[in-house]
Design a protein around this motif. Structure first.
Motif, PDB file in Angstrom:
ATOM      1  N   ASP A  23       0.843  -1.197   0.000  1.00 16.47           N
ATOM      2  CA  ASP A  23       0.000   0.000   0.000  1.00 16.47           C
ATOM      3  C   ASP A  23       0.880   1.249   0.000  1.00 16.47           C
ATOM      4  O   ASP A  23       2.103   1.171  -0.147  1.00 16.47           O
ATOM      5  N   GLY A  24       0.239   2.417   0.151  1.00 12.26           N
ATOM      6  CA  GLY A  24       0.979   3.662   0.120  1.00 12.26           C
ATOM      7  C   GLY A  24       2.019   3.758   1.219  1.00 12.26           C
ATOM      8  O   GLY A  24       3.139   4.252   0.990  1.00 12.26           O
TER       9      GLY A  24
ATOM     10  N   LYS B 110       1.930  12.181   2.302  1.00 13.53           N
ATOM     11  CA  LYS B 110       0.890  11.223   1.905  1.00 13.53           C
ATOM     12  C   LYS B 110       1.039   9.900   2.652  1.00 13.53           C
ATOM     13  O   LYS B 110       0.779   8.838   2.110  1.00 13.53           O
TER      14      LYS B 110
ATOM     15  N   SER C 101      -3.080   6.103  -0.787  1.00 15.47           N
ATOM     16  CA  SER C 101      -2.953   4.956  -1.678  1.00 15.47           C
ATOM     17  C   SER C 101      -1.566   4.925  -2.297  1.00 15.47           C
ATOM     18  O   SER C 101      -0.841   5.926  -2.317  1.00 15.47           O
ATOM     19  N   VAL C 102      -1.199   3.772  -2.846  1.00 17.17           N
ATOM     20  CA  VAL C 102       0.110   3.643  -3.471  1.00 17.17           C
ATOM     21  C   VAL C 102       0.225   4.594  -4.656  1.00 17.17           C
ATOM     22  O   VAL C 102       1.295   5.152  -4.922  1.00 17.17           O
TER      23      VAL C 102
ATOM     24  N   LYS D 247      -1.220   7.587  -4.992  1.00 16.65           N
ATOM     25  CA  LYS D 247      -1.022   8.963  -4.538  1.00 16.65           C
ATOM     26  C   LYS D 247       0.394   9.179  -4.006  1.00 16.65           C
ATOM     27  O   LYS D 247       0.987  10.244  -4.204  1.00 16.65           O
ATOM     28  N   VAL D 248       0.929   8.177  -3.342  1.00 14.45           N
ATOM     29  CA  VAL D 248       2.304   8.287  -2.857  1.00 14.45           C
ATOM     30  C   VAL D 248       3.266   8.323  -4.048  1.00 14.45           C
ATOM     31  O   VAL D 248       4.219   9.120  -4.069  1.00 14.45           O
TER      32      VAL D 248
ATOM     33  N   GLN E 170      -4.862   1.603  -5.481  1.00 10.39           N
ATOM     34  CA  GLN E 170      -4.879   1.661  -4.021  1.00 10.39           C
ATOM     35  C   GLN E 170      -3.696   0.886  -3.450  1.00 10.39           C
ATOM     36  O   GLN E 170      -3.054   1.314  -2.497  1.00 10.39           O
ATOM     37  N   THR E 171      -3.418  -0.269  -4.048  1.00  8.64           N
ATOM     38  CA  THR E 171      -2.289  -1.103  -3.650  1.00  8.64           C
ATOM     39  C   THR E 171      -1.580  -1.586  -4.913  1.00  8.64           C
ATOM     40  O   THR E 171      -2.132  -1.516  -6.017  1.00  8.64           O
TER      41      THR E 171
END
Length: 222
Positions: free
Chosen positions: A16-17, A69, A73-74, A76-77, A112-113
């Motif tokens: 994940d993020g 962040k 979510s992954v 967004k990161v 998200q992931t």
């Protein structure tokens, strides 16, 4: 229903993020610990001894943006990493690294992931983006190392390595082999008796990222 399981488990897992942030942070630390060595390799295109420093400053800018962040979510990161590296890019190596992160983020955007397959495709896309961004790509540089890493990452997935750590380990082995060949591609490197500084910096970064995920709990779909 999900459960936590170590990434070293043979089952496929997702990151994940928060996990991506851990990976990136560990990558930056590994480069920081070795940036003086990377600087000492810097003979191409100009022997100014700052490749390690420029990569570190670029990555630090990206990390500072990504830390905003932490629980995102992954995708967004990854977007934050891309933005931070683009804003803080230093020198040729930093600019190329920022394009690698841009390609990575483009592949992970809206996710998200990320599974091992997602990460492999992101590494491949990172290389493709970096090549497109350079007017006259030169083999025997960080571009070559990134290309071989991307190709090996995708091949690892095709070979059944669905675990992120296993995939990244395979990709890194290919990257190290490519790095060792860089003096055969660039006479300047061979004359100095060194490998490419940017490529070595990228390897250190990914080694740090791998060390982070080897002990990271993963969410395993049941």
């Amino acid at each position: 229903m999900t459960q936590d399981r170590a990434i070293t488990n043979t089952s496929a897992g997702v990151i994940d993020g928060h996990g991506l942030l851990m990976m990136f942070s560990a990558g930056v630390k590994c480069l920081a610990d070795n940036k003086d060595m990377v600087n000492s390799l810097n003979v191409f295109p100009v022997p100014d001894g700052d490749t390690g420093t420029n990569l570190y400053l670029t990555m630090t800018s990206a990390l500072n943006e990504a830390e905003k962040k932490k629980d995102a979510s992954v995708g967004k990161v990854a977007d934050a990493i891309s933005m931070g590296s683009l804003m803080g890019a230093r020198g040729n190596s930093g600019v190329i690294f920022s394009q690698l992160m841009r390609g990575l983020a483009k592949q992970l955007h809206d996710k998200q992931t990320a599974s091992a397959s997602d990460l492999a495709l992101a590494l491949e896309n990172a290389s493709e983006m970096a090549y497109k961004a350079v007017m006259k790509p030169v083999e025997g540089t960080i571009l070559t190392v990134a290309k071989e890493i991307g190709k090996a990452a995708v091949k690892a997935i095709k070979d059944g390595r669905k675990n992120p750590a296993d995939m990244l380990f395979s990709a890194l082995e290919a990257g190290k082999a490519a790095l060792a060949r860089t003096p055969d591609m660039l006479p300047t490197l061979k004359e100095a008796g060194v490998v490419d500084a940017g490529g070595q910096g990228y390897i250190f970064f990914l080694e740090g990222a791998l060390s982070a995920i080897c002990d990271m709990p993963l969410e395993i779909p049941q």
